[in-house]
Design a protein around this motif. Structure first.
Motif, short mmCIF file in Angstrom:
data_model
loop_
_atom_site.label_atom_id
_atom_site.label_comp_id
_atom_site.label_asym_id
_atom_site.label_seq_id
_atom_site.Cartn_x
_atom_site.Cartn_y
_atom_site.Cartn_z
N GLY A 15 4.25 -3.88 3.73
CA GLY A 15 2.99 -4.10 3.03
C GLY A 15 2.65 -2.96 2.08
N THR A 16 2.84 -1.73 2.54
CA THR A 16 2.56 -0.58 1.68
C THR A 16 3.45 -0.60 0.44
OG1 THR A 16 1.95 0.72 3.62
CG2 THR A 16 2.38 1.92 1.59
N LEU A 17 4.75 -0.83 0.64
CA LEU A 17 5.67 -0.88 -0.49
C LEU A 17 5.32 -2.02 -1.43
CD1 LEU A 17 8.22 0.19 -1.87
CD2 LEU A 17 9.56 -1.31 -0.38
N GLY A 18 5.07 -3.20 -0.87
CA GLY A 18 4.75 -4.36 -1.70
C GLY A 18 3.48 -4.17 -2.51
N TYR A 19 2.43 -3.71 -1.85
CA TYR A 19 1.16 -3.54 -2.57
C TYR A 19 1.20 -2.40 -3.57
CZ TYR A 19 -0.93 -6.99 0.50
OH TYR A 19 -1.23 -8.15 1.16
N PHE A 20 1.95 -1.34 -3.27
CA PHE A 20 2.09 -0.26 -4.25
C PHE A 20 2.87 -0.73 -5.47
CE2 PHE A 20 1.14 4.21 -2.58
CZ PHE A 20 0.10 3.76 -1.79
N LEU A 21 3.92 -1.53 -5.29
CA LEU A 21 4.67 -2.06 -6.42
C LEU A 21 3.81 -3.01 -7.26
CD1 LEU A 21 8.13 -2.71 -4.74
CD2 LEU A 21 7.71 -1.21 -6.69
N ILE A 22 3.08 -3.88 -6.59
CA ILE A 22 2.20 -4.81 -7.31
C ILE A 22 1.09 -4.04 -8.03
CG2 ILE A 22 0.50 -6.66 -7.01
CD1 ILE A 22 2.33 -7.72 -4.74
N GLY A 23 0.50 -3.04 -7.35
CA GLY A 23 -0.54 -2.22 -7.98
C GLY A 23 -0.02 -1.49 -9.21
N THR A 126 7.11 -8.44 -9.70
CA THR A 126 8.16 -9.25 -9.08
C THR A 126 8.77 -8.54 -7.88
OG1 THR A 126 8.64 -10.25 -11.22
CG2 THR A 126 10.30 -10.49 -9.51
N ALA A 127 9.07 -7.26 -8.02
CA ALA A 127 9.64 -6.50 -6.90
C ALA A 127 8.66 -6.44 -5.74
CB ALA A 127 10.02 -5.09 -7.34
N GLY A 128 7.36 -6.28 -6.04
CA GLY A 128 6.35 -6.24 -4.99
C GLY A 128 6.26 -7.55 -4.24
N LEU A 129 6.31 -8.66 -4.96
CA LEU A 129 6.24 -9.97 -4.30
C LEU A 129 7.50 -10.24 -3.47
CD1 LEU A 129 4.67 -12.10 -7.17
CD2 LEU A 129 3.56 -11.31 -5.07
#
Length: 158
Positions: A15-23, A126-129
């Motif tokens: 979750g941290t990685l995904g949300y940081f990438l999306i952010g 895209t990477a975050g998702l």
């Protein structure tokens, strides 16, 4: 602050990685839009848009810099011991190739000034998702074999 978030039960590593990438991707997109609006203004009524674009660019840089440390921790946990070194070196190779390609992406601003920001924001979002398709490793033991990894993370019995 990301190591504390990374160890939380609610977000974990994935979750941290995904949300940081999306952010980071969203900040890059907003920065690109603000800089385009600021550059297109002739009368100066949107002069603050350049500053706002820079603020979002630095915020996006903060998010994406945070993913660097999370990537190595998460990658080392997701691979089992027998292929961990190969997995980490493959991830490192992909990061180095992306680092080599980024100046060429920046040079695309000659075609359209918004193109590099659009590409970087698309890749970040895209990477975050896609990160949310990976298994969560927080609280799980380090696994030793590929078979054990398949049973723990990819078993249909969950």
């Amino acid at each position: 602050s990301y190591p504390f978030v990374m160890d939380s039960k609610t977000l974990g590593r994935r979750g941290t990685l995904g949300y940081f990438l999306i952010g980071g991707g969203l900040c890059c997109l907003i920065s690109t839009i603000c800089l385009e609006i600021g550059a297109s203004d002739c009368e100066g009524s949107f002069a603050y848009m350049d500053t706002l674009g820079q603020v979002f660019a630095f915020t996006g840089k903060f998010f994406l810099s945070g993913t660097f440390g999370i990537d190595y921790a998460y990658s080392s946990e997701i691979y089992p011991s027998e292929i961990r070194s190969i997995g980490l070196s493959t991830c490192s190779l992909a990061a180095r190739v992306a680092g080599v390609l980024s100046p060429f992406i920046l040079s695309l601003s000659g075609l359209a000034t918004w193109l590099p920001g659009g590409i970087f924001s698309f890749l970040g979002i895209t990477a975050g998702l896609l990160t949310f398709l990976l298994p969560e490793t927080n609280g799980n033991p380090l696994l030793t074999t590929v078979k054990e990894t398949e049973e723990v993370y990819f078993s249909k019995k969950k």
